[in-house]
Design an enzyme around this catalytic site. Structure first.
Site, mmCIF file in Angstrom:
data_model
loop_
_atom_site.group_PDB
_atom_site.id
_atom_site.type_symbol
_atom_site.label_atom_id
_atom_site.label_comp_id
_atom_site.label_asym_id
_atom_site.label_seq_id
_atom_site.Cartn_x
_atom_site.Cartn_y
_atom_site.Cartn_z
ATOM 1 N N TYR A 138 0.820 -1.216 0.000
ATOM 2 C CA TYR A 138 0.000 0.000 0.000
ATOM 3 C C TYR A 138 0.852 1.264 0.000
ATOM 4 O O TYR A 138 0.359 2.347 -0.329
ATOM 5 C CB TYR A 138 -0.946 0.031 1.212
ATOM 6 N N LYS A 189 3.235 -15.316 2.608
ATOM 7 C CA LYS A 189 3.179 -16.053 1.335
ATOM 8 C C LYS A 189 4.637 -16.315 0.966
ATOM 9 O O LYS A 189 5.117 -15.950 -0.118
ATOM 10 C CB LYS A 189 2.432 -15.207 0.290
ATOM 11 N N ASP A 221 -3.249 -17.956 1.692
ATOM 12 C CA ASP A 221 -4.383 -18.624 1.036
ATOM 13 C C ASP A 221 -4.978 -19.687 1.964
ATOM 14 O O ASP A 221 -6.199 -19.820 2.093
ATOM 15 C CB ASP A 221 -3.971 -19.226 -0.320
ATOM 16 N N ASP A 245 -5.629 -6.719 5.727
ATOM 17 C CA ASP A 245 -6.811 -5.999 5.257
ATOM 18 C C ASP A 245 -7.887 -7.008 4.857
ATOM 19 O O ASP A 245 -9.045 -6.941 5.283
ATOM 20 C CB ASP A 245 -6.388 -5.140 4.052
ATOM 21 N N ASP A 249 -11.344 -8.502 7.203
ATOM 22 C CA ASP A 249 -12.722 -8.361 6.702
ATOM 23 C C ASP A 249 -13.405 -9.725 6.661
ATOM 24 O O ASP A 249 -14.594 -9.855 6.974
ATOM 25 C CB ASP A 249 -12.737 -7.744 5.293
#
Ligand code: NAD
Length: 355
Positions: A138, A189, A221, A245, A249
């Protein structure tokens, strides 16, 4: 307690107003609170032409803590990128060095039916997701959209973490795990991305200072899958900005409604910005139907993490639990047999429960 109030956009002003009523009740009961209200995001753009103007910066820099509603709205989506409300949010986090984002996902037993998962999968759920907030893809440079060597337009961003950034967020996560069930899962990852392979290496090194915490690692994942398959296996999760993020959620839906979830973003001295996990919900803004509980619970987190007033945090959380037990529900968590209330109606119930 010097608290900056940033209502923001959309449902922000409606939900923050209910949290301010809670603060006023606490003040009436003797708590020394001083509040100053300033705009952020679209509201700040409308007033000052900037999503994070100087007038707001001056106030939040000197405040002990900040309570934010949410920012954003479709009317701002066509503004130049640096004027958009979300930029105001990124800017305030960066300006105040708010690198540690704490997002609890707890399921209130009264809301077990509101989750889309089976009650036995989510009943008693209590996870804390610690998300790094000021680094990663980001913020990484270079970024942009350009014409590449082959003459084709392409977009690009850079995933980037320095060792010190990883160490400080890992430390926050280990310390939270120490106060909970002493289990920390670091999500990466590392099989594909060097940046997160490095993340894993540093987290393993930091773990040496916390021998009482059991550290595990999971690819993002798999973590996304495990969160819906068997979420109760997790105690504390630590991860980078983009994975955090998305996973937070996802975790929010385990609990039934995004309208129930508070969050804290802390600097190295526990100064913090507290806000609900959800956005400005333009689809229901101005209708007095939004759920203000995530914002009220954010205030409880503020009392716990910035002001070290566990007693007041518990008092607010108990009031929320009481109104749920009494059957009050905003539209997002409504079920047959409960009593539907408006946003301000929920505020009335919480203030009454505090008394
Ligand atoms: P959103 O969280 O605003 O809304 C998603 C859905 O959840 C909507 O249907 C909304 O009505 C519902 N919802 C959200 N909060 C609720 C509440 N308290 N009570 C009841 N229902 C609620 O996400 P979105 O629609 O993707 O984004 C809308 C705007 O918010 C965008 O401009 C986005 O950029 C912004 N946003 C801001 C933040 C923030 O300020 N931290 C976070 C996410 C999105």
């Amino acid at each position: 307690m010097k608290i900056a109030i940033l209502p923001g956009d959309g449902i922000g002003p409606e939900i923050v107003a209910q949290a301010v009523r809670v603060l006023e009740k606490l003040k009436a009961d003797g708590l020394a609170v001083e509040t100053v209200t300033v705009p952020l995001g679209g509201a700040a753009y409308d007033q000052y032409g900037e999503p994070y103007p100087e007038a707001t910066r001056d106030v939040v820099r000197t405040a002990d803590a900040i309570l934010l509603g949410a920012v954003g709205g479709p009317q701002y989506d066509t503004l130049p990128r640096d004027k958009r409300p979300e930029r105001g949010l990124l800017a305030i986090r960066k300006d105040l060095g708010l690198f540690g984002n704490l997002r609890p996902a707890m399921l209130y037993p009264e809301l077990a039916g509101a989750s889309t998962l089976k009650p036995e999968v989510v009943a008693g759920l209590d996870i804390m997701i610690v998300r790094e907030l000021t680094g990663d893809i980001y913020f990484g440079q270079p970024r942009g959209i350009h014409v590449n060597d082959a003459g084709e337009r392409e977009g690009f961003n850079t995933m980037r973490y320095s060792e010190s950034e990883i160490r400080r967020i890992a430390k926050v996560a280990f310390e939270i795990a120490q106060k909970r069930n002493k289990k920390l899962c670091s999500v990466d990852k590392a099989n594909v991305l060097e940046c997160t392979e490095f993340w894993k290496e540093i987290v393993i090194d930091v773990a040496k200072q916390y021998p009482d915490v059991e550290l595990s690692h999971m690819y993002v994942d798999n973590a996304a899958m495990q969160l819906v398959r068997n979420p109760k296996q997790f105690d504390v999760i630590v991860t980078g900005n983009i994975f955090g993020d998305i996973l937070s959620d996802e975790a929010s839906m385990l609990t039934g409604s995004i309208g129930m979830l508070p969050s804290a973003s802390l600097d190295a001295n526990n100064k913090g910005l507290y806000e609900p996990c959800h956005g400005s919900a333009p689809d229901i803004a101005g209708k007095n139907v939004a759920n203000p509980l995530a914002t009220i619970l954010s205030l409880a987190m503020m009392m716990r993490y910035t002001f070290a007033r566990e007693d007041i945090a518990k008092r607010i959380e108990t009031a929320v639990q009481t109104v749920l037990r009494q059957g009050y529900r905003t539209a997002d968590i409504y079920e047959a047999g409960t009593q539907k209330v408006s946003c301000s109606g929920m505020g009335d119930a919480v203030v009454a429960a505090l008394a």
